[in-house]
Design a protein around this motif. Sequence first.
Motif, mmCIF file in Angstrom:
data_model
loop_
_atom_site.group_PDB
_atom_site.id
_atom_site.type_symbol
_atom_site.label_atom_id
_atom_site.label_comp_id
_atom_site.label_asym_id
_atom_site.label_seq_id
_atom_site.Cartn_x
_atom_site.Cartn_y
_atom_site.Cartn_z
ATOM 1 N N SER A 125 0.859 -1.182 0.000
ATOM 2 C CA SER A 125 0.000 0.000 0.000
ATOM 3 C C SER A 125 0.899 1.237 0.000
ATOM 4 O O SER A 125 2.099 1.147 0.230
ATOM 5 N N ARG A 126 0.277 2.369 -0.269
ATOM 6 C CA ARG A 126 1.050 3.613 -0.273
ATOM 7 C C ARG A 126 0.218 4.751 0.283
ATOM 8 O O ARG A 126 -1.016 4.743 0.180
ATOM 9 N N ASP A 127 0.911 5.731 0.847
ATOM 10 C CA ASP A 127 0.281 6.939 1.344
ATOM 11 C C ASP A 127 1.004 8.101 0.678
ATOM 12 O O ASP A 127 2.106 8.472 1.112
ATOM 13 N N ASN A 128 0.420 8.646 -0.369
ATOM 14 C CA ASN A 128 1.097 9.701 -1.121
ATOM 15 C C ASN A 128 1.246 10.985 -0.317
ATOM 16 O O ASN A 128 2.143 11.787 -0.558
ATOM 17 N N ALA A 129 0.379 11.192 0.660
ATOM 18 C CA ALA A 129 0.502 12.378 1.517
ATOM 19 C C ALA A 129 1.721 12.276 2.431
ATOM 20 O O ALA A 129 2.281 13.301 2.841
ATOM 21 N N ARG A 130 2.107 11.053 2.766
ATOM 22 C CA ARG A 130 3.254 10.824 3.648
ATOM 23 C C ARG A 130 4.496 10.383 2.885
ATOM 24 O O ARG A 130 5.526 10.084 3.509
ATOM 25 N N ASN A 131 4.399 10.298 1.558
ATOM 26 C CA ASN A 131 5.542 9.866 0.739
ATOM 27 C C ASN A 131 6.088 8.514 1.197
ATOM 28 O O ASN A 131 7.316 8.318 1.281
ATOM 29 N N THR A 132 5.201 7.603 1.490
ATOM 30 C CA THR A 132 5.611 6.326 2.068
ATOM 31 C C THR A 132 4.869 5.170 1.399
ATOM 32 O O THR A 132 3.669 5.283 1.104
ATOM 33 N N VAL A 133 5.597 4.086 1.193
ATOM 34 C CA VAL A 133 5.000 2.847 0.723
ATOM 35 C C VAL A 133 5.235 1.782 1.798
ATOM 36 O O VAL A 133 6.260 1.804 2.491
ATOM 37 N N TYR A 134 4.272 0.884 1.938
ATOM 38 C CA TYR A 134 4.312 -0.124 2.989
ATOM 39 C C TYR A 134 4.244 -1.526 2.392
ATOM 40 O O TYR A 134 3.705 -1.737 1.308
ATOM 41 N N LEU A 135 4.762 -2.484 3.153
ATOM 42 C CA LEU A 135 4.574 -3.886 2.821
ATOM 43 C C LEU A 135 4.165 -4.599 4.108
ATOM 44 O O LEU A 135 4.993 -4.772 5.014
ATOM 45 N N GLN A 136 2.891 -4.947 4.189
ATOM 46 C CA GLN A 136 2.395 -5.724 5.318
ATOM 47 C C GLN A 136 2.616 -7.188 5.018
ATOM 48 O O GLN A 136 2.109 -7.696 4.012
ATOM 49 N N MET A 137 3.341 -7.867 5.887
ATOM 50 C CA MET A 137 3.697 -9.270 5.667
ATOM 51 C C MET A 137 3.093 -10.102 6.795
ATOM 52 O O MET A 137 3.461 -9.927 7.965
ATOM 53 N N ASN A 138 2.178 -10.980 6.441
ATOM 54 C CA ASN A 138 1.522 -11.864 7.407
ATOM 55 C C ASN A 138 1.870 -13.312 7.104
ATOM 56 O O ASN A 138 2.332 -13.640 6.018
ATOM 57 N N SER A 139 1.627 -14.169 8.084
ATOM 58 C CA SER A 139 1.878 -15.610 7.917
ATOM 59 C C SER A 139 3.278 -15.857 7.368
ATOM 60 O O SER A 139 3.472 -16.625 6.419
ATOM 61 N N LEU A 140 4.238 -15.223 7.972
ATOM 62 C CA LEU A 140 5.603 -15.309 7.469
ATOM 63 C C LEU A 140 6.165 -16.719 7.595
ATOM 64 O O LEU A 140 5.836 -17.454 8.544
ATOM 65 N N LYS A 141 6.996 -17.074 6.624
ATOM 66 C CA LYS A 141 7.617 -18.388 6.564
ATOM 67 C C LYS A 141 9.146 -18.222 6.586
ATOM 68 O O LYS A 141 9.665 -17.175 6.177
ATOM 69 N N PRO A 142 9.865 -19.242 7.014
ATOM 70 C CA PRO A 142 11.330 -19.141 6.995
ATOM 71 C C PRO A 142 11.882 -18.789 5.615
ATOM 72 O O PRO A 142 12.892 -18.073 5.515
ATOM 73 N N GLU A 143 11.215 -19.237 4.568
ATOM 74 C CA GLU A 143 11.693 -18.928 3.213
ATOM 75 C C GLU A 143 11.475 -17.472 2.817
ATOM 76 O O GLU A 143 11.948 -17.051 1.757
ATOM 77 N N ASP A 144 10.793 -16.705 3.640
ATOM 78 C CA ASP A 144 10.674 -15.264 3.399
ATOM 79 C C ASP A 144 11.895 -14.497 3.902
ATOM 80 O O ASP A 144 11.997 -13.289 3.670
ATOM 81 N N THR A 145 12.796 -15.183 4.584
ATOM 82 C CA THR A 145 14.003 -14.544 5.086
ATOM 83 C C THR A 145 14.825 -13.985 3.935
ATOM 84 O O THR A 145 15.150 -14.702 2.985
ATOM 85 N N ALA A 146 15.138 -12.693 4.017
ATOM 86 C CA ALA A 146 15.859 -12.017 2.938
ATOM 87 C C ALA A 146 16.108 -10.570 3.339
ATOM 88 O O ALA A 146 15.544 -10.083 4.324
ATOM 89 N N VAL A 147 16.924 -9.897 2.542
ATOM 90 C CA VAL A 147 16.994 -8.444 2.609
ATOM 91 C C VAL A 147 15.916 -7.901 1.666
ATOM 92 O O VAL A 147 15.863 -8.297 0.499
ATOM 93 N N TYR A 148 15.085 -7.027 2.188
ATOM 94 C CA TYR A 148 13.981 -6.466 1.415
ATOM 95 C C TYR A 148 14.340 -5.047 0.977
ATOM 96 O O TYR A 148 14.773 -4.229 1.798
ATOM 97 N N TYR A 149 14.145 -4.811 -0.316
ATOM 98 C CA TYR A 149 14.479 -3.526 -0.914
ATOM 99 C C TYR A 149 13.237 -2.838 -1.444
ATOM 100 O O TYR A 149 12.383 -3.459 -2.086
ATOM 101 N N CYS A 150 13.178 -1.556 -1.218
ATOM 102 C CA CYS A 150 12.162 -0.700 -1.803
ATOM 103 C C CYS A 150 12.711 -0.120 -3.109
ATOM 104 O O CYS A 150 13.920 0.167 -3.203
ATOM 105 N N ALA A 151 11.846 0.057 -4.102
ATOM 106 C CA ALA A 151 12.303 0.572 -5.382
ATOM 107 C C ALA A 151 11.251 1.489 -5.993
ATOM 108 O O ALA A 151 10.061 1.355 -5.686
ATOM 109 N N ALA A 152 11.696 2.381 -6.865
ATOM 110 C CA ALA A 152 10.802 3.330 -7.516
ATOM 111 C C ALA A 152 11.086 3.384 -9.008
ATOM 112 O O ALA A 152 12.232 3.218 -9.445
#
Length: 122
Positions: free
Chosen positions: A71-98
């Motif tokens: 999701s994103r909030d253009n008023a706050r200049n921010t993008v979000y990633l809500q991650m639920n039901s996380l699994k060990p295979e989700d382990t990583a470095v997460y990068y934001c990109a534009a």
Amino acid sequence: QVQLVESGGGLVQAGGSLRLSCAASGQTFSSYSMGWFRQSPGKEREFVAGINLSGSRTDYADSVKGRFTISRDNARNTVYLQMNSLKPEDTAVYYCAARFGGPNLSRDYAYWGQGTQVTVSS
């Protein structure tokens, strides 16, 4: 040009949740489609999720569909990633990109943050 700073990573048990944030500065945030990517050791960086300029359209990798929400909030200049039901295979470095707006949300990103580590323990 836009500068991106991620936050919100950490250590969580399998089945838990985390919310990543990416704060943007510089050029007009609403001019950019935004994406999240991740890279784990020995693997190539992979697309996780993308969102268009207004937030009306999203795209997800099959491996995270139904568990992650971008999701994103253009008023706050921010993008979000809500991650639920996380699994060990989700382990990583997460990068934001534009990237400037375009039809494909999974590629051709020009600007990148420094990344935030997400570790999911079993």
